[in-house]
Motif scaffolding. Structure first.
Motif, PDB file in Angstrom:
ATOM      1  N   ASP A  47      22.560 -13.888  12.077  1.00  0.00           N
ATOM      2  CA  ASP A  47      22.199 -12.606  11.480  1.00  0.00           C
ATOM      3  C   ASP A  47      21.658 -11.710  12.580  1.00  0.00           C
ATOM      4  OD1 ASP A  47      22.949 -13.277   8.935  1.00  0.00           O
ATOM      5  OD2 ASP A  47      20.931 -13.795   8.248  1.00  0.00           O
ATOM      6  N   MET A  48      22.285 -10.540  12.745  1.00  0.00           N
ATOM      7  CA  MET A  48      21.896  -9.583  13.786  1.00  0.00           C
ATOM      8  C   MET A  48      21.153  -8.427  13.116  1.00  0.00           C
ATOM      9  SD  MET A  48      25.412  -9.686  16.088  1.00  0.00           S
ATOM     10  CE  MET A  48      26.488  -9.124  14.763  1.00  0.00           C
ATOM     11  N   PHE A  49      19.877  -8.287  13.431  1.00  0.00           N
ATOM     12  CA  PHE A  49      19.026  -7.302  12.768  1.00  0.00           C
ATOM     13  C   PHE A  49      18.842  -6.066  13.634  1.00  0.00           C
ATOM     14  CE2 PHE A  49      17.956 -11.261  10.689  1.00  0.00           C
ATOM     15  CZ  PHE A  49      17.782 -10.891   9.360  1.00  0.00           C
ATOM     16  N   THR A  50      19.010  -4.896  13.001  1.00  0.00           N
ATOM     17  CA  THR A  50      18.808  -3.633  13.701  1.00  0.00           C
ATOM     18  C   THR A  50      18.178  -2.635  12.737  1.00  0.00           C
ATOM     19  OG1 THR A  50      19.905  -2.027  15.156  1.00  0.00           O
ATOM     20  CG2 THR A  50      21.062  -2.636  13.134  1.00  0.00           C
ATOM     21  N   ARG A  51      17.824  -1.459  13.237  1.00  0.00           N
ATOM     22  CA  ARG A  51      17.201  -0.421  12.409  1.00  0.00           C
ATOM     23  C   ARG A  51      18.265   0.497  11.816  1.00  0.00           C
ATOM     24  NH1 ARG A  51      15.217   4.698  12.116  1.00  0.00           N
ATOM     25  NH2 ARG A  51      16.579   5.295  13.833  1.00  0.00           N
ATOM     26  N   ALA A  52      18.190   0.775  10.533  1.00  0.00           N
ATOM     27  CA  ALA A  52      19.125   1.694   9.886  1.00  0.00           C
ATOM     28  C   ALA A  52      18.900   3.103  10.428  1.00  0.00           C
ATOM     29  CB  ALA A  52      18.924   1.672   8.374  1.00  0.00           C
ATOM     30  N   SER A  53      19.949   3.700  10.980  1.00  0.00           N
ATOM     31  CA  SER A  53      19.823   5.030  11.581  1.00  0.00           C
ATOM     32  C   SER A  53      20.690   6.074  10.877  1.00  0.00           C
ATOM     33  CB  SER A  53      20.209   4.975  13.062  1.00  0.00           C
ATOM     34  OG  SER A  53      21.546   4.536  13.214  1.00  0.00           O
ATOM     35  N   ALA A  74      13.354   1.122   8.753  1.00  0.00           N
ATOM     36  CA  ALA A  74      12.112   1.199   9.529  1.00  0.00           C
ATOM     37  C   ALA A  74      11.989   2.631  10.034  1.00  0.00           C
ATOM     38  CB  ALA A  74      12.128   0.216  10.693  1.00  0.00           C
ATOM     39  N   GLY A  75      11.216   3.437   9.310  1.00  0.00           N
ATOM     40  CA  GLY A  75      11.178   4.856   9.618  1.00  0.00           C
ATOM     41  C   GLY A  75      12.315   5.577   8.932  1.00  0.00           C
ATOM     42  N   PRO A  76      12.574   6.809   9.303  1.00  0.00           N
ATOM     43  CA  PRO A  76      13.652   7.584   8.653  1.00  0.00           C
ATOM     44  C   PRO A  76      15.017   6.971   8.917  1.00  0.00           C
ATOM     45  CG  PRO A  76      12.849   8.723  10.614  1.00  0.00           C
ATOM     46  CD  PRO A  76      11.916   7.585  10.374  1.00  0.00           C
ATOM     47  N   GLU A  77      15.889   7.017   7.912  1.00  0.00           N
ATOM     48  CA  GLU A  77      17.249   6.517   8.084  1.00  0.00           C
ATOM     49  C   GLU A  77      18.080   7.608   8.755  1.00  0.00           C
ATOM     50  OE1 GLU A  77      18.435   5.156   4.175  1.00  0.00           O
ATOM     51  OE2 GLU A  77      17.932   3.107   4.753  1.00  0.00           O
ATOM     52  N   ASP A  78      17.751   7.852   9.987  1.00  0.00           N
ATOM     53  CA  ASP A  78      18.382   8.906  10.775  1.00  0.00           C
ATOM     54  C   ASP A  78      18.226   8.531  12.236  1.00  0.00           C
ATOM     55  OD1 ASP A  78      19.659  11.205  11.497  1.00  0.00           O
ATOM     56  OD2 ASP A  78      18.118  12.586  10.749  1.00  0.00           O
ATOM     57  N   PHE A  79      18.942   9.248  13.104  1.00  0.00           N
ATOM     58  CA  PHE A  79      18.804   8.981  14.535  1.00  0.00           C
ATOM     59  C   PHE A  79      17.371   9.271  14.980  1.00  0.00           C
ATOM     60  CE2 PHE A  79      18.604  10.632  18.866  1.00  0.00           C
ATOM     61  CZ  PHE A  79      19.103   9.543  19.569  1.00  0.00           C
ATOM     62  N   VAL A  80      16.787   8.320  15.707  1.00  0.00           N
ATOM     63  CA  VAL A  80      15.457   8.479  16.297  1.00  0.00           C
ATOM     64  C   VAL A  80      15.580   8.133  17.773  1.00  0.00           C
ATOM     65  CG1 VAL A  80      13.075   7.633  16.349  1.00  0.00           C
ATOM     66  CG2 VAL A  80      14.255   7.906  14.148  1.00  0.00           C
ATOM     67  N   PRO A  81      15.130   9.000  18.678  1.00  0.00           N
ATOM     68  CA  PRO A  81      15.204   8.676  20.107  1.00  0.00           C
ATOM     69  C   PRO A  81      14.531   7.340  20.408  1.00  0.00           C
ATOM     70  CG  PRO A  81      14.591  10.969  19.801  1.00  0.00           C
ATOM     71  CD  PRO A  81      14.544  10.326  18.444  1.00  0.00           C
ATOM     72  N   ARG A  82      15.088   6.649  21.365  1.00  0.00           N
ATOM     73  CA  ARG A  82      14.616   5.299  21.676  1.00  0.00           C
ATOM     74  C   ARG A  82      13.116   5.240  21.922  1.00  0.00           C
ATOM     75  NH1 ARG A  82      17.604   2.070  26.472  1.00  0.00           N
ATOM     76  NH2 ARG A  82      19.267   3.351  25.583  1.00  0.00           N
ATOM     77  N   GLN A  83      12.573   6.234  22.642  1.00  0.00           N
ATOM     78  CA  GLN A  83      11.167   6.201  22.995  1.00  0.00           C
ATOM     79  C   GLN A  83      10.237   6.393  21.801  1.00  0.00           C
ATOM     80  OE1 GLN A  83      13.415   8.331  24.092  1.00  0.00           O
ATOM     81  NE2 GLN A  83      12.709  10.453  24.124  1.00  0.00           N
ATOM     82  N   GLU A  84      10.798   6.792  20.636  1.00  0.00           N
ATOM     83  CA  GLU A  84       9.984   6.997  19.442  1.00  0.00           C
ATOM     84  C   GLU A  84      10.098   5.850  18.443  1.00  0.00           C
ATOM     85  OE1 GLU A  84      10.828  10.817  17.728  1.00  0.00           O
ATOM     86  OE2 GLU A  84      10.864  11.826  19.687  1.00  0.00           O
ATOM     87  N   ILE A  85      11.050   4.949  18.640  1.00  0.00           N
ATOM     88  CA  ILE A  85      11.301   3.882  17.666  1.00  0.00           C
ATOM     89  C   ILE A  85      10.146   2.895  17.587  1.00  0.00           C
ATOM     90  CG2 ILE A  85      12.783   1.875  17.204  1.00  0.00           C
ATOM     91  CD1 ILE A  85      15.166   3.522  18.074  1.00  0.00           C
ATOM     92  N   PHE A  86       9.423   2.726  18.685  1.00  0.00           N
ATOM     93  CA  PHE A  86       8.313   1.762  18.695  1.00  0.00           C
ATOM     94  C   PHE A  86       7.284   2.084  17.610  1.00  0.00           C
ATOM     95  CE2 PHE A  86       4.396  -0.130  20.671  1.00  0.00           C
ATOM     96  CZ  PHE A  86       4.823  -1.442  20.647  1.00  0.00           C
ATOM     97  N   SER A  87       7.201   3.350  17.203  1.00  0.00           N
ATOM     98  CA  SER A  87       6.247   3.760  16.163  1.00  0.00           C
ATOM     99  C   SER A  87       6.519   3.064  14.834  1.00  0.00           C
ATOM    100  CB  SER A  87       6.306   5.276  15.950  1.00  0.00           C
ATOM    101  OG  SER A  87       6.039   5.977  17.143  1.00  0.00           O
ATOM    102  N   TYR A  88       7.761   2.595  14.655  1.00  0.00           N
ATOM    103  CA  TYR A  88       8.147   1.992  13.371  1.00  0.00           C
ATOM    104  C   TYR A  88       8.267   0.475  13.458  1.00  0.00           C
ATOM    105  CZ  TYR A  88       9.343   6.893  12.781  1.00  0.00           C
ATOM    106  OH  TYR A  88       9.292   8.268  12.737  1.00  0.00           O
ATOM    107  N   ARG A  89       7.662  -0.101  14.470  1.00  0.00           N
ATOM    108  CA  ARG A  89       7.788  -1.539  14.714  1.00  0.00           C
ATOM    109  C   ARG A  89       7.232  -2.389  13.569  1.00  0.00           C
ATOM    110  NH1 ARG A  89       3.704   0.801  17.266  1.00  0.00           N
ATOM    111  NH2 ARG A  89       1.673  -0.204  17.503  1.00  0.00           N
ATOM    112  N   GLU A  90       6.096  -1.966  13.008  1.00  0.00           N
ATOM    113  CA  GLU A  90       5.495  -2.757  11.936  1.00  0.00           C
ATOM    114  C   GLU A  90       6.333  -2.681  10.660  1.00  0.00           C
ATOM    115  OE1 GLU A  90       1.460  -1.464  11.623  1.00  0.00           O
ATOM    116  OE2 GLU A  90       0.860  -2.420  13.506  1.00  0.00           O
ATOM    117  N   ASP A  91       6.962  -1.524  10.419  1.00  0.00           N
ATOM    118  CA  ASP A  91       7.892  -1.410   9.281  1.00  0.00           C
ATOM    119  C   ASP A  91       9.037  -2.404   9.438  1.00  0.00           C
ATOM    120  OD1 ASP A  91       6.309   0.687   8.498  1.00  0.00           O
ATOM    121  OD2 ASP A  91       7.730   2.251   9.084  1.00  0.00           O
ATOM    122  N   PHE A  92       9.551  -2.520  10.657  1.00  0.00           N
ATOM    123  CA  PHE A  92      10.678  -3.419  10.922  1.00  0.00           C
ATOM    124  C   PHE A  92      10.270  -4.867  10.645  1.00  0.00           C
ATOM    125  CE2 PHE A  92      13.761  -5.860  13.285  1.00  0.00           C
ATOM    126  CZ  PHE A  92      14.921  -5.110  13.213  1.00  0.00           C
TER     127      PHE A  92
END
Length: 420
Positions: A47-53, A74-92
């Protein structure tokens, strides 16, 4: 494998099911997808897990039996720049644990990719008591040496990378050079195994040059220089363009520079493409330069095979997947003398290595290959042979599978000793 094991491959920002060539879709996406598929063929349940974008994308994509991509919210289901994705780590982490609980799956181990996923994996290691392996794909300690504007996330990234090396059960380095960087720049603690990236040696194959050029509508006598990848300053495309501008061959009417890769207007890669197009215009290279955009998986082998040389001018690459795809296609690579490219490309045997950002050196490399067709052909033959021997996906997956099983056995022994 008699008793099938459940593997969680974590790639928070690099969606294994996304179309390669889109923004934030590059070598890591290919690595996770191909490793996952090859491991499934060898008996793992992957199973390969990623964030819905993208809210319109399916949440689960079945690639083949026992191999799928799962997109977590994890966060908005939209494109998020890589440097901002860490903000949603706990959601993931929360979404992963809920998925596992709801589906009643007990993962035997996880293999994380890139530092954001590494933080997530350390949580799984603690909360689920499962072994964790990690692949960096890019080291902040190396990256930040090559850029002037250090991002605010840098300190966090460096700390997480250090924690991963010291706390993961094993780190998978993709080259001896990357392992050396870990030991010298990150921490002297930790267990590191070197297992390279791979490529599909049936998909990327030695297609005849004329066959490839006929398919793509490229003249049989063209002198073709090719780049494929993301539009990102760190990829060094400016170095390539300026090198062609200085090349002795630039006045040859047969010269063609093809710069492939997707871009989105207004996004970071679109902005970089606009900048590169500006440099092309500044150097009066518009007539010989083509930007085909995203190149399909079906067409990409033909572009590699049609080229006289594939240029990989990155400021840093922990491995350099493009180089081995080109080499598998029988095309020599002219690459930066950095990181894993020093491992994949053998200087003057399978291609040419040049100092990063060194316009004169890249220009000289281009001239050498374009002016000596016989040597170019020999480099290409050597390159194909090297890839066949060292960099097939099945071979990579076999090495990873052996490492996973060893890690599981070592973990079981450690638990037995602790409870004895």
């Amino acid at each position: 494998m008699n008793n099938k094991k459940h593997l969680a491959l974590i790639s928070v920002h690099g969606d294994p099911a996304v179309e390669i060539g889109k923004e934030e879709a590059g070598g890591q996406n290919v690595y996770v997808r191909k490793v996952g598929e090859a491991l499934a063929e060898q008996g793992w349940i992957v199973d390969m897990f990623t964030r819905a974008s993208d809210a319109q994308q399916p949440k689960i994509v079945e690639h083949r039996s026992n191999c799928r991509t799962i997109r977590l919210t994890a966060g908005p289901e939209d494109f998020v720049p890589r440097q901002e994705i860490f903000s949603y780590r706990e959601d993931f982490v929360r979404e992963f644990l809920e998925f596992q609980r709801d589906r009643e799956i007990d993962y035997d181990l996880c293999h994380t990719n890139y530092w954001i996923s590494g933080w997530v994996g350390l949580q799984f290691k603690e909360k689920l008591s499962i072994p964790m392996l990690h692949t960096y794909h890019s080291l902040g300690a190396v990256k930040y040496k090559s850029i002037q504007a250090i991002p605010m996330i840098a300190a966090t990234r460096l700390a997480v990378e250090k924690d991963c090396l010291e706390q993961a059960d094993c780190i998978v380095a993709t080259s001896p050079q990357e392992r050396e960087h870990m030991e010298s720049l990150v921490s002297t603690k930790g267990t590191i195994d070197v297992i390279p990236c791979g490529t599909d040696i049936k998909h990327f194959r030695a297609i005849g040059r004329q066959e490839a050029r006929t398919r793509l509508g490229i003249a049989p006598d063209a002198k073709m220089v090719f780049y494929i990848g993301r539009f990102d300053r760190r990829k060094g495309i400016e170095t390539l363009v300026r090198a062609v501008g200085q090349s002795r061959s630039r006045n040859d009417e047969r010269l063609q520079l093809i710069i492939g890769g997707g871009s989105r207007p207004g996004r970071s890669d679109g902005i970089e493409r606009d900048r590169i197009e500006g440099i092309v215009k500044e150097l009066d290279l518009e007539e010989i330069t083509t930007f085909p955009g995203r190149i399909s998986d079906e067409d990409l082998p033909y572009y590699y095979a049609a080229a006289d040389a594939c240029v990989v001018p990155s400021h840093y690459e922990p491995f350099g997947l493009v180089a081995i795809e080109a080499m598998a296609s029988g095309t020599p690579a002219i690459a930066s003398d950095v990181g894993g490219l020093q491992f994949t490309v053998v200087h003057e045997e399978t291609g040419i290595l040049a100092p990063p950002k060194d316009v004169e050196a890249f220009s000289a490399g281009i001239d050498r290959i374009l002016s000596d067709p016989q040597w170019q052909k020999q480099l290409g033959q050597n390159a194909r042979k090297r890839v066949e021997e060292k960099f097939s996906w099945n071979g990579v997956a076999t090495q990873l599978s052996d490492l996973y099983l060893k890690t599981l056995a070592d973990s079981k022994d450690a638990v037995s000793k602790a409870t004895a």
